[in-house]
Design a protein around this motif. Structure first.
Motif, PDB file in Angstrom:
ATOM      1  N   ASP A 144       0.815  -1.206   0.000  1.00  0.00           N
ATOM      2  CA  ASP A 144       0.000   0.000   0.000  1.00  0.00           C
ATOM      3  C   ASP A 144       0.855   1.265   0.000  1.00  0.00           C
ATOM      4  O   ASP A 144       0.447   2.304  -0.531  1.00  0.00           O
ATOM      5  N   ALA A 145       2.062   1.192   0.569  1.00  0.00           N
ATOM      6  CA  ALA A 145       2.908   2.380   0.701  1.00  0.00           C
ATOM      7  C   ALA A 145       3.580   2.782  -0.602  1.00  0.00           C
ATOM      8  O   ALA A 145       4.012   3.937  -0.751  1.00  0.00           O
ATOM      9  N   LEU A 146       3.682   1.872  -1.563  1.00  0.00           N
ATOM     10  CA  LEU A 146       4.499   2.134  -2.751  1.00  0.00           C
ATOM     11  C   LEU A 146       4.116   3.405  -3.500  1.00  0.00           C
ATOM     12  O   LEU A 146       4.996   4.227  -3.799  1.00  0.00           O
ATOM     13  N   PRO A 147       2.851   3.633  -3.862  1.00  0.00           N
ATOM     14  CA  PRO A 147       2.556   4.856  -4.624  1.00  0.00           C
ATOM     15  C   PRO A 147       2.862   6.135  -3.853  1.00  0.00           C
ATOM     16  O   PRO A 147       3.169   7.168  -4.462  1.00  0.00           O
ATOM     17  N   TYR A 148       2.816   6.081  -2.520  1.00  0.00           N
ATOM     18  CA  TYR A 148       3.136   7.271  -1.730  1.00  0.00           C
ATOM     19  C   TYR A 148       4.635   7.519  -1.706  1.00  0.00           C
ATOM     20  O   TYR A 148       5.082   8.664  -1.575  1.00  0.00           O
ATOM     21  N   MET A 149       5.424   6.471  -1.839  1.00  0.00           N
ATOM     22  CA  MET A 149       6.866   6.650  -1.914  1.00  0.00           C
ATOM     23  C   MET A 149       7.294   7.226  -3.253  1.00  0.00           C
ATOM     24  O   MET A 149       8.237   8.014  -3.328  1.00  0.00           O
ATOM     25  N   LEU A 150       6.618   6.825  -4.331  1.00  0.00           N
ATOM     26  CA  LEU A 150       6.994   7.273  -5.664  1.00  0.00           C
ATOM     27  C   LEU A 150       6.259   8.536  -6.096  1.00  0.00           C
ATOM     28  O   LEU A 150       6.744   9.285  -6.930  1.00  0.00           O
ATOM     29  N   GLY A 151       5.059   8.742  -5.585  1.00  0.00           N
ATOM     30  CA  GLY A 151       4.237   9.867  -6.024  1.00  0.00           C
ATOM     31  C   GLY A 151       3.279   9.499  -7.140  1.00  0.00           C
ATOM     32  O   GLY A 151       2.532  10.342  -7.618  1.00  0.00           O
ATOM     33  N   PHE A 152       3.275   8.248  -7.564  1.00  0.00           N
ATOM     34  CA  PHE A 152       2.367   7.761  -8.602  1.00  0.00           C
ATOM     35  C   PHE A 152       2.282   6.245  -8.478  1.00  0.00           C
ATOM     36  O   PHE A 152       3.089   5.606  -7.798  1.00  0.00           O
ATOM     37  N   HIS A 153       1.282   5.666  -9.125  1.00  0.00           N
ATOM     38  CA  HIS A 153       1.137   4.215  -9.155  1.00  0.00           C
ATOM     39  C   HIS A 153       2.006   3.668 -10.288  1.00  0.00           C
ATOM     40  O   HIS A 153       1.729   3.949 -11.457  1.00  0.00           O
ATOM     41  N   PRO A 154       3.043   2.907  -9.983  1.00  0.00           N
ATOM     42  CA  PRO A 154       3.879   2.383 -11.060  1.00  0.00           C
ATOM     43  C   PRO A 154       3.150   1.293 -11.838  1.00  0.00           C
ATOM     44  O   PRO A 154       2.463   0.458 -11.259  1.00  0.00           O
ATOM     45  N   THR A 155       3.289   1.304 -13.128  1.00  0.00           N
ATOM     46  CA  THR A 155       2.715   0.263 -13.973  1.00  0.00           C
ATOM     47  C   THR A 155       3.824  -0.288 -14.848  1.00  0.00           C
ATOM     48  O   THR A 155       4.679   0.463 -15.327  1.00  0.00           O
ATOM     49  N   ASP A 156       3.792  -1.598 -15.045  1.00  0.00           N
ATOM     50  CA  ASP A 156       4.822  -2.271 -15.836  1.00  0.00           C
ATOM     51  C   ASP A 156       6.210  -1.881 -15.331  1.00  0.00           C
ATOM     52  O   ASP A 156       7.084  -1.505 -16.111  1.00  0.00           O
ATOM     53  N   SER A 157       6.397  -1.981 -14.025  1.00  0.00           N
ATOM     54  CA  SER A 157       7.607  -1.447 -13.410  1.00  0.00           C
ATOM     55  C   SER A 157       8.230  -2.418 -12.420  1.00  0.00           C
ATOM     56  O   SER A 157       7.533  -3.143 -11.700  1.00  0.00           O
ATOM     57  N   LEU A 158       9.533  -2.366 -12.381  1.00  0.00           N
ATOM     58  CA  LEU A 158      10.329  -2.988 -11.332  1.00  0.00           C
ATOM     59  C   LEU A 158      10.798  -1.851 -10.434  1.00  0.00           C
ATOM     60  O   LEU A 158      11.393  -0.877 -10.915  1.00  0.00           O
ATOM     61  N   VAL A 159      10.518  -1.951  -9.141  1.00  0.00           N
ATOM     62  CA  VAL A 159      10.903  -0.899  -8.200  1.00  0.00           C
ATOM     63  C   VAL A 159      11.757  -1.514  -7.103  1.00  0.00           C
ATOM     64  O   VAL A 159      11.387  -2.538  -6.517  1.00  0.00           O
ATOM     65  N   LEU A 160      12.888  -0.882  -6.826  1.00  0.00           N
ATOM     66  CA  LEU A 160      13.748  -1.276  -5.721  1.00  0.00           C
ATOM     67  C   LEU A 160      13.788  -0.141  -4.704  1.00  0.00           C
ATOM     68  O   LEU A 160      13.917   1.027  -5.081  1.00  0.00           O
ATOM     69  N   VAL A 161      13.694  -0.489  -3.428  1.00  0.00           N
ATOM     70  CA  VAL A 161      13.751   0.498  -2.351  1.00  0.00           C
ATOM     71  C   VAL A 161      14.848   0.075  -1.380  1.00  0.00           C
ATOM     72  O   VAL A 161      14.844  -1.053  -0.875  1.00  0.00           O
ATOM     73  N   ALA A 162      15.785   0.970  -1.129  1.00  0.00           N
ATOM     74  CA  ALA A 162      16.872   0.692  -0.195  1.00  0.00           C
ATOM     75  C   ALA A 162      16.377   0.832   1.238  1.00  0.00           C
ATOM     76  O   ALA A 162      15.558   1.707   1.548  1.00  0.00           O
ATOM     77  N   VAL A 163      16.870  -0.036   2.111  1.00  0.00           N
ATOM     78  CA  VAL A 163      16.489  -0.032   3.522  1.00  0.00           C
ATOM     79  C   VAL A 163      17.757   0.109   4.360  1.00  0.00           C
ATOM     80  O   VAL A 163      18.744  -0.605   4.144  1.00  0.00           O
ATOM     81  N   HIS A 164      17.735   1.021   5.342  1.00  0.00           N
ATOM     82  CA  HIS A 164      18.918   1.315   6.150  1.00  0.00           C
ATOM     83  C   HIS A 164      18.628   1.146   7.641  1.00  0.00           C
ATOM     84  O   HIS A 164      17.550   1.522   8.121  1.00  0.00           O
ATOM     85  N   GLY A 165      19.604   0.639   8.371  1.00  0.00           N
ATOM     86  CA  GLY A 165      19.559   0.631   9.829  1.00  0.00           C
ATOM     87  C   GLY A 165      18.654  -0.418  10.426  1.00  0.00           C
ATOM     88  O   GLY A 165      17.860  -1.076   9.740  1.00  0.00           O
ATOM     89  N   GLU A 166      18.768  -0.575  11.735  1.00  0.00           N
ATOM     90  CA  GLU A 166      17.959  -1.564  12.446  1.00  0.00           C
ATOM     91  C   GLU A 166      16.477  -1.236  12.374  1.00  0.00           C
ATOM     92  O   GLU A 166      15.632  -2.128  12.354  1.00  0.00           O
ATOM     93  N   GLY A 167      16.140   0.048  12.366  1.00  0.00           N
ATOM     94  CA  GLY A 167      14.736   0.435  12.294  1.00  0.00           C
ATOM     95  C   GLY A 167      14.137   0.297  10.917  1.00  0.00           C
ATOM     96  O   GLY A 167      12.924   0.445  10.746  1.00  0.00           O
ATOM     97  N   GLY A 168      14.976   0.045   9.924  1.00  0.00           N
ATOM     98  CA  GLY A 168      14.459  -0.143   8.573  1.00  0.00           C
ATOM     99  C   GLY A 168      14.046   1.143   7.910  1.00  0.00           C
ATOM    100  O   GLY A 168      12.922   1.277   7.412  1.00  0.00           O
TER     101      GLY A 168
END
Length: 420
Positions: free
Chosen positions: A37-61
């Protein structure tokens, strides 16, 4: 490979927790459903036909950089795509401050005709596996890999069918999740789907396209020799910039009554074919385009953006490559006015029209690296100030000498191209 590298927001985002601003309360994402559910809020749009990678940092993620890539239609390209995407995200994160501790993978694709969403998930599983191998080769584990298709999601990492059944789980209804509420409170806006945004910039078709291509042919025959001739190039520049200001005034005086595709139809109706053709051919000259790029803020930004978008739609037929100029200008105005998600998409379309278009390359890279556009805005403002007083001094030289100091101290209040 269509690449749209999303740099992290200044505040960053967190997974399994995220915060929308430095002062906002932290949001905890506890499940694949909430990550989906969070993905479109991270990108600002609903990705279609897309591969999306999101980097995660630290113990808290904490969420860091994001990267969006179009999914190649040929599975033979998946290994190279996975390797390039993983390297781009991870190396970019290292340059900006630190290697990720993990990656979240999203594969977003709607079913083809006669295909089920579950079949999409199965078909893309080898790509998810390639991404896990590519990230692992760089010593960064994939913490979660999700497939989003036709309003449902699947986890490639969870073997428990009690929470991740074979038929998938339904996505949350738009606007009903905790993330949606938090995003609304923080002023984060989802601008529709990637496909919708790109469709609104697609060339015209049908009878309009035929007439527009004829007008472009006439304009090219008339203007290109003049642009190539140094003696008449300045004249073409003056005419092009004067026409642009006329069209911007026309759009300012005739705002659309609605948003979305209806607004595009309205703007298209404000331009005739010959006007659009003259602008498109004129903008192929770098100096003319650079002056037009100065209209990126204050009251000039909105009509300029409408004009560049309308001109991009007029680059039809054999003139498709000419769209790189108006698309780059549209991407620049979007970025300058704070709409980074749309800017990345539009600049990506400019590079799709002409992969070697240098201005689009530079803006796309700067936007993806999270560089503040204010530096470029200052350069353009200074160039405008430098050019306008020089013209003013030139015209003042025909007046009595005593009038010159007052003229030089007071800069004319006009648009960037008025000196042409």
């Amino acid at each position: 490979m269509t690449k749209n590298h999303e740099s992290p927001s200044p505040a960053g985002r967190r997974s399994p927790s995220t915060s929308g601003s430095p002062t906002a309360s932290q949001i905890t994402l506890r499940s694949p459903a909430e990550l989906a559910d969070a993905l479109p809020y991270m990108l600002g749009f609903h990705p279609t036909d897309s591969l999306v990678l999101v980097a995660v940092h630290g113990e808290g993620g904490r969420f860091g950089g994001r990267l969006r890539v179009g999914i190649p239609s040929a599975p033979t390209e998946w290994a190279d795509t996975a390797r390039q995407a993983a390297e781009t995200l991870i190396r970019g994160s290292e340059r900006r401050g630190g290697k990720p501790d993990g990656v979240v993978v999203y594969l977003c694709q709607d079913p083809l005709v006669g295909e089920s969403a579950q079949r999409v998930m199965t078909r893309l599983r080898p790509l998810a596996h390639r991404l896990r191998l590519a990230c692992g080769a760089l010593d960064v584990p994939v913490m979660e890999a999700l497939c989003l298709s036709d309003g449902r999601y699947w986890s490639y990492t969870c073997p428990d069918e009690r929470c991740c059944p074979a038929e998938g789980n339904p996505m949350a209804l738009p606007g009903t999740s905790v993330m949606a509420a938090a995003a609304t409170f923080a002023g984060i806006r989802v601008r529709g789907s990637l496909k919708e945004i790109e469709r609104r910039l697609a060339p015209l078709d049908g009878a309009q396209a035929v007439e527009q291509e004829k007008a472009l042919e006439r304009a090219a025959i008339a203007l290109v020799p003049k642009i190539l001739d140094g003696a008449s190039r300045e004249e073409v520049g003056a005419e092009t910039l004067a026409l642009a200001r006329t069209l911007m005034r026309r759009m300012t005086l005739a705002p659309p009554a609605e948003t979305g595709p209806g607004a595009d139809d309205w703007d298209d109706a404000l331009l005739d074919h010959d006007e659009a053709a003259a602008m498109i051919i004129g903008l192929q000259d770098r100096e003319i385009r650079d002056i037009a790029a100065e209209w990126m803020e204050d009251e000039e930004a909105a009509p300029a953006l409408r004009l560049w978008r309308a001109l991009a739609r007029r680059c039809v037929g054999a003139y498709g490559e000419h769209a790189a100029a108006p698309l780059t200008l549209a991407g620049w105005v979007s970025w300058s006015t704070g709409d980074e998600p749309t800017a990345r998409i539009v600049l990506g379309l400019a590079l799709r029209a002409d992969a070697d278009y240098r201005f689009a390359q530079l803006l796309h890279h700067a936007c993806n690296e999270g560089i503040d556009p204010e530096g470029l805005r200052q350069c353009l403002r200074e160039e405008r100030r430098r050019r306008e007083p020089r013209r003013k001094r030139s015209s003042a030289s025909t007046r009595p000498p005593r009038s010159r100091p007052r003229t030089n101290r007071r800069a004319p209040r006009r648009s960037a191209g008025s000196e042409q």
